[in-house]
Design an enzyme around this catalytic site. Sequence first.
Site, PDB file in Angstrom:
ATOM      1  N   SER A 108      40.494  27.511  30.864  1.00 60.01           N
ATOM      2  CA  SER A 108      41.888  27.023  30.939  1.00 60.01           C
ATOM      3  C   SER A 108      42.853  28.039  31.536  1.00 60.01           C
ATOM      4  CB  SER A 108      42.369  26.563  29.557  1.00 60.01           C
ATOM      5  OG  SER A 108      41.588  25.503  29.086  1.00 60.01           O
ATOM      6  N   LYS A 161      32.171  23.410  40.379  1.00 53.43           N
ATOM      7  CA  LYS A 161      31.278  22.505  39.625  1.00 53.43           C
ATOM      8  C   LYS A 161      30.807  21.366  40.556  1.00 53.43           C
ATOM      9  CE  LYS A 161      33.568  23.908  35.441  1.00 53.43           C
ATOM     10  NZ  LYS A 161      34.020  23.565  34.093  1.00 53.43           N
ATOM     11  N   GLY A 221      37.562  23.567  30.160  1.00 54.31           N
ATOM     12  CA  GLY A 221      37.567  22.158  30.566  1.00 54.31           C
ATOM     13  C   GLY A 221      38.745  21.348  30.058  1.00 54.31           C
ATOM     14  N   HIS A 280      25.976  29.216  32.758  1.00 54.91           N
ATOM     15  CA  HIS A 280      27.235  28.519  32.443  1.00 54.91           C
ATOM     16  C   HIS A 280      26.988  27.585  31.253  1.00 54.91           C
ATOM     17  CE1 HIS A 280      30.732  25.922  32.749  1.00 54.91           C
ATOM     18  NE2 HIS A 280      31.293  26.888  33.458  1.00 54.91           N
ATOM     19  N   GLU A 291      27.886  24.695  30.681  1.00 50.91           N
ATOM     20  CA  GLU A 291      27.523  23.315  31.032  1.00 50.91           C
ATOM     21  C   GLU A 291      26.034  23.203  31.364  1.00 50.91           C
ATOM     22  OE1 GLU A 291      30.547  22.717  33.973  1.00 50.91           O
ATOM     23  OE2 GLU A 291      32.074  22.647  32.405  1.00 50.91           O
ATOM     24  N   GLU A 311      33.408  33.176  28.447  1.00 52.74           N
ATOM     25  CA  GLU A 311      33.965  31.829  28.534  1.00 52.74           C
ATOM     26  C   GLU A 311      33.762  31.105  27.207  1.00 52.74           C
ATOM     27  OE1 GLU A 311      34.482  30.299  32.735  1.00 52.74           O
ATOM     28  OE2 GLU A 311      32.501  29.690  32.094  1.00 52.74           O
ATOM     29  N   ASN A 361      34.904  28.182  40.393  1.00 51.79           N
ATOM     30  CA  ASN A 361      33.696  27.379  40.189  1.00 51.79           C
ATOM     31  C   ASN A 361      34.058  25.913  40.385  1.00 51.79           C
ATOM     32  OD1 ASN A 361      31.369  26.116  39.326  1.00 51.79           O
ATOM     33  ND2 ASN A 361      31.578  26.710  37.167  1.00 51.79           N
TER      34      ASN A 361
HETATM   35  C1  PEP Z   1      34.607  26.855  33.511  1.00 55.50           C
HETATM   36  O1  PEP Z   1      34.067  25.801  33.178  1.00 55.50           O
HETATM   37  O2  PEP Z   1      33.923  27.828  33.904  1.00 55.50           O
HETATM   38  C2  PEP Z   1      36.063  26.974  33.422  1.00 55.50           C
HETATM   39  C3  PEP Z   1      36.602  28.159  33.370  1.00 55.50           C
HETATM   40  O3  PEP Z   1      36.751  25.803  33.416  1.00 55.50           O
HETATM   41  P1  PEP Z   1      38.335  25.565  33.323  1.00 55.50           P
HETATM   42  O4  PEP Z   1      39.020  26.634  34.112  1.00 55.50           O
HETATM   43  O5  PEP Z   1      38.522  24.203  33.914  1.00 55.50           O
HETATM   44  O6  PEP Z   1      38.688  25.607  31.866  1.00 55.50           O
END
Ligand code: PEP
Length: 255
Positions: free
Chosen positions: A215, A11, A173, A97, A99, A167, A9
Amino acid sequence: MAKKIIIGNWKMNPASLKEAILLVSSIKKGKAADKNEIVLCPPSVYLSDVVKILSSGKHGIKIGAQDCFYEEKGAFTGEVSPIMFKTVGAKYVIIGHSERRALGETNESINKKIKLSFKKGIKVILCVGESERDETGQYFRFIETQIKSALLGINKSYFKDLIIAYEPIWAIGKNAQKSCDPKDIKEMSLFIKKVLAEISSREIGLKATVIYGGSVDVKNATQIVSEGEVDGLLIGRASLDAKKFLGIINSVSSI
Ligand code: PEP
């Protein structure tokens, strides 16, 4: 090992089309042929160009959108419908998601988006996740509500086109301290399958595709997939670096 799905993703990144083309080209070049499914979700403005780059070669990389609207077409300024994404080559769409939920997305709009996406033949990556974990396990009820309301009234025949991405918001993030513990991921994955079984059938629940995001990097990817017993990964930050993303793909392939 059964086929896994690894989703990147992007973003609201990268900042230019030139960089987006460079990123997809590097991923395409470095991706070895294997049975796993790779999905890239670029910003919608880059989608057609990314599809063009991927139109040749035997890389098996598919494309997804990061969100969609719940109407097919009409006077909805700024929105993009699942059918539009489909016409430019997207096979998947991320819905719900955290966000987007933070920007006001509701369980009700998520439900409408999923309904239309399925109807138009787009596979759905439904994101669920709690913002924090409490001692008494209330977060399980929270996830259950997110799933049940997102899938309310949806014909079970579509569940084969559903991926649930667990998630936990606290693990996502750059502000996250760490990823979720694989044993907690396994527990949640089983719980999600149980919830799906409750609203459909035991068979559908058992076969459900549940992936993890939060992460994930080259160092923890294999442990999360094998000990967490998930069907794949949703990657944010590490999907913006071709070397890191390919490293994750290759390490999962080697399990
Ligand atoms: C996400 O926001 O879907 C995500 C998995 O982010 P990250 O891998 O950067 O933690």
